[in-house]
Motif scaffolding. Structure first.
Motif, PDB file in Angstrom:
ATOM      1  N   ASP A 147       0.802  -1.218   0.000  1.00 52.68           N
ATOM      2  CA  ASP A 147       0.000   0.000   0.000  1.00 52.68           C
ATOM      3  C   ASP A 147       0.842   1.278   0.000  1.00 52.68           C
ATOM      4  O   ASP A 147       0.955   1.966  -1.026  1.00 52.68           O
ATOM      5  CB  ASP A 147      -0.951  -0.022   1.216  1.00 52.68           C
ATOM      6  N   GLU A 166      -5.324  -4.944   4.500  1.00 46.95           N
ATOM      7  CA  GLU A 166      -5.285  -4.256   3.197  1.00 46.95           C
ATOM      8  C   GLU A 166      -5.333  -5.285   2.052  1.00 46.95           C
ATOM      9  O   GLU A 166      -5.914  -5.019   1.002  1.00 46.95           O
ATOM     10  CB  GLU A 166      -4.015  -3.401   3.058  1.00 46.95           C
ATOM     11  N   HIS A 205     -12.359   2.286   4.895  1.00 43.44           N
ATOM     12  CA  HIS A 205     -11.578   3.334   5.569  1.00 43.44           C
ATOM     13  C   HIS A 205     -12.410   4.486   6.119  1.00 43.44           C
ATOM     14  O   HIS A 205     -11.929   5.200   6.979  1.00 43.44           O
ATOM     15  CB  HIS A 205     -10.500   3.882   4.632  1.00 43.44           C
ATOM     16  N   HIS A 234      -4.011   0.571  12.322  1.00 39.44           N
ATOM     17  CA  HIS A 234      -4.756   0.987  11.128  1.00 39.44           C
ATOM     18  C   HIS A 234      -5.490  -0.223  10.517  1.00 39.44           C
ATOM     19  O   HIS A 234      -6.675  -0.159  10.232  1.00 39.44           O
ATOM     20  CB  HIS A 234      -3.770   1.599  10.130  1.00 39.44           C
ATOM     21  N   VAL A 245      -9.433  -0.845  10.006  1.00 42.67           N
ATOM     22  CA  VAL A 245      -9.955  -1.046   8.646  1.00 42.67           C
ATOM     23  C   VAL A 245     -10.708  -2.378   8.548  1.00 42.67           C
ATOM     24  O   VAL A 245     -11.708  -2.491   7.834  1.00 42.67           O
ATOM     25  CB  VAL A 245      -8.802  -0.964   7.609  1.00 42.67           C
TER      26      VAL A 245
END
Ligand SMILES: NC(=O)c1ccc[n+]([C@@H]2O[C@H](COP(=O)([O-])OP(=O)(O)OC[C@H]3O[C@@H](n4cnc5c(N)ncnc54)[C@H](O)[C@@H]3O)[C@@H](O)[C@H]2O)c1
Ligand SMILES: [Zn+2]
Length: 374
Positions: A137, A185, A248, A265, A269
């Motif tokens: 990412d 992710e 997000h 994070h 998410v």
């Protein structure tokens, strides 16, 4: 080694993904039009594990190379650490073509990237990402930034690297929590663009993935390819690039309401993707089975699918998010795996319901998890 190209005309660049890539840093840089004086920005633990290999690779190609270690924390993304990088660059007499190399996770990448974007109005920037999040990412797409005391990433620039070098073996030393954070992710890419990536994650354990370098390389390559294609189509996020923010809108709010310390994070998410899928389902966009499947996958990866306690301020944080345009919230909603759309018509009553239920939620009990048909 696999290669993905980010097609941005004259600023196009390659991402090389595989094993022993750290030993190729010097050779790859030697082929770019850079001067042979490099500054490697990193953090102490990463320098201890991988610094020598990178410096050796650079020096054996004739580079003068030095590592500069910054704080191992999000606080390194600050103007004061940025200034220390400039100070070192001046002391070393770096010139306009001297490369700055980020060896580390997203913190190092964002900080070193902004330093490279601004020192002498821009010097060559090289990403050598060492966390899964950075590999799939943050090292791709050119967003660089430091934080202001009032907000994250408030000071930054779009500045593309010249090349991204991903050594998948560096993930072996990453903490399980950081690894899981990056896997969120990866799940995101599966949902937004690649059902077979989602299925691959369903069919493999994290341990299995981590110990199969070829499979890991393929997974990272697939993610990089998706991000590369989206960035090439919409470099400055005026349109389609927003699909990368699936999960997000809720996720950022959960992260912020938790004071950026309760959840990583990726964990935020993960819950955000569950809520976004739930919202899609309540709007009649996707089949309820997709929500169950998404929860099951995230849970099997060790990611949270519900809040583990009440945290205040999620709703406020959502409306403060910079992605709320003229009071309307923008969500990436899902119709099916690989089919998402950018929408600003989610009824705020449903959004409120999901947050309220989320605040009093518990994890999916075993009875709720349907057995998957073979
Ligand atoms: N620029 C972008 O597009 C973008 C996208 C997403 C996130 N970000 C930013 O990325 C940052 C988060 O990045 P992150 O999740 O990589 O966290 P991080 O950079 O803080 O790294 C996490 C921890 O892992 C350590 N570490 C890194 N590589 C290691 C390795 N191979 N072995 C052992 N330890 C290792 C680091 O020292 C650190 O302690 C945030 O600041 C976020 O804003 C940027
Ligand atoms: Zn993210």
């Amino acid at each position: 080694m696999q290669t993905v190209t980010v097609a941005l005309g004259e600023r196009s660049y390659a991402m090389h993904i595989g094993q022993d890539v750290l030993d190729e840093v010097g050779t790859v840089l030697g082929q770019l039009s850079v001067t042979k004086k490099a500054l490697v920005v990193t953090q102490p633990a990463i320098a201890a594990a991988y610094g020598e290999r990178v410096l050796h690779s650079l020096r054996s190609e004739g580079f003068t190379a030095e590592a500069f270690e910054v704080l191992d924390a999000e606080d390194a993304k600050s103007l004061s650490w940025l200034e220390r990088i400039y100070d070192r660059a001046v002391e070393l007499r770096l010139d306009r073509r001297s490369p700055i190399i980020a060896l580390g996770g997203g913190v190092v990448g964002d900080l070193a990237g902004f330093a490279a974007a601004t020192f002498m109005r821009g010097v060559p920037f090289i990403q050598v990402p060492t966390t899964l999040l950075a590999q799939v990412d943050s090292s791709i797409g050119g967003k660089t930034a430091v934080n202001h005391r009032r907000g994250k990433n408030l000071i930054g620039a779009f500045y593309q690297p010249r090349v991204v070098l991903i050594d998948v073996d560096t993930l072996q030393t990453l903490s399980p929590r950081e690894l899981r954070s990056g896997l969120a992710e990866v799940v995101k890419y599966g949902v937004i663009a690649k059902p077979d990536l989602f299925e691959l994650l369903e069919a493999n354990t994290t341990e299995g993935l981590l110990h199969d370098a070829a499979l890991l390389t393929r997974v990272i390559r697939d993610c990089c390819q998706i991000k590369a294609d989206v960035v090439a189509a919409d470099e400055h996020e005026t349109g389609i690039r927003a699909i990368l923010t699936f999960g997000h809108t809720f996720g950022h709010a959960i992260e912020a309401a938790g004071g950026f310390s309760t959840y990583t994070h990726g964990e935020a998410v993960s819950i955000g993707m569950v809520w976004a899928t739930d919202l899609s389902q309540r709007m009649g966009l996707c089949h309820p089975e997709l929500l169950i499947r998404t929860k099951r996958l995230l849970e099997s990866l060790g990611l949270p699918i519900a809040l583990n306690g009440r945290i205040e301020g999620i709703r406020d944080a959502i409306f403060l998010d910079k992605k709320a345009v003229a009071g309307r919230l923008r969500f990436i909603l899902v119709e099916d795996l690989g089919q998402v759309s950018i929408r600003d018509d989610a009824p705020s009553q449903l959004v409120d319901e999901i947050i309220e239920e989320g605040l009093s939620a518990r994890s999916l009990s075993k009875e709720e998890v349907p057995i998957r048909a073979t």
